[in-house]
Motif scaffolding. Sequence first.
Motif, mmCIF file in Angstrom:
data_model
loop_
_atom_site.group_PDB
_atom_site.id
_atom_site.type_symbol
_atom_site.label_atom_id
_atom_site.label_comp_id
_atom_site.label_asym_id
_atom_site.label_seq_id
_atom_site.Cartn_x
_atom_site.Cartn_y
_atom_site.Cartn_z
ATOM 1 N N LEU A 298 10.686 -53.840 99.616
ATOM 2 C CA LEU A 298 9.322 -53.343 99.539
ATOM 3 C C LEU A 298 8.914 -53.264 98.084
ATOM 4 N N ALA B 169 14.674 -51.099 100.305
ATOM 5 C CA ALA B 169 14.078 -50.119 101.213
ATOM 6 C C ALA B 169 14.921 -50.017 102.473
ATOM 7 N N VAL C 118 14.631 -48.291 106.551
ATOM 8 C CA VAL C 118 13.699 -47.759 107.535
ATOM 9 C C VAL C 118 14.518 -47.195 108.689
ATOM 10 N N GLN D 187 9.604 -43.900 112.294
ATOM 11 C CA GLN D 187 10.501 -44.508 111.329
ATOM 12 C C GLN D 187 10.022 -44.107 109.943
ATOM 13 N N VAL E 194 10.072 -44.494 105.804
ATOM 14 C CA VAL E 194 10.239 -45.575 104.829
ATOM 15 C C VAL E 194 10.770 -44.954 103.542
ATOM 16 N N LYS F 199 11.613 -40.851 99.805
ATOM 17 C CA LYS F 199 10.948 -41.061 101.089
ATOM 18 C C LYS F 199 9.451 -41.211 100.829
ATOM 19 N N PHE G 111 7.023 -55.555 105.945
ATOM 20 C CA PHE G 111 6.018 -55.121 104.979
ATOM 21 C C PHE G 111 5.265 -56.329 104.432
ATOM 22 N N VAL H 49 2.603 -51.669 106.169
ATOM 23 C CA VAL H 49 3.663 -51.737 107.157
ATOM 24 C C VAL H 49 3.148 -52.488 108.377
#
Length: 147
Positions: A50, A55, A57, A68, A70, A84, A99, A105
């Motif tokens: 990301l 990243a 999830v 979820q 990220v 977060k 992404f 997202v």
Amino acid sequence: MNCLAPPLIIPKIFRNVIVSFNMKDEAFGEVALPKSLQGLDHLSFSVALLDGLLAIVPRNELGNEAFQAVWVMKEYGVAESWTKLFDVPIRRSENVFGFTKSGEVLVPKGGGLLSLGPSSRGYVDLHIYDTQEIFLDTYVESLVLLR
């Protein structure tokens, strides 16, 4: 004569970790997860890229609701740099797809694909339907030649 056996203690045989491979040194390593996720049993998460950052999830389910989160690692290899960003509400049968370049997202909803802007928190219908037939992956340019 009754004998009581001591309780059987079964050690944990799994850990939540990301396994990495350093192509220069040809060595495997581990990338630690955020401390709040390290001790969870049966953690289900995906790894992504990301905005150039590693990243994760992870999926969380609370009763009939699921979401979820990220997380991004601001400084690669530094476990304390996990941050977060936000939570994405989803149905129990859904997962974040991925992404966009702008950090939105991609989420399946009602048979279609929606884009969720992290700052606006609003969904945009991408007019892409039948998400069962869609596969997304991260593309990273590289000058490394493959055999």
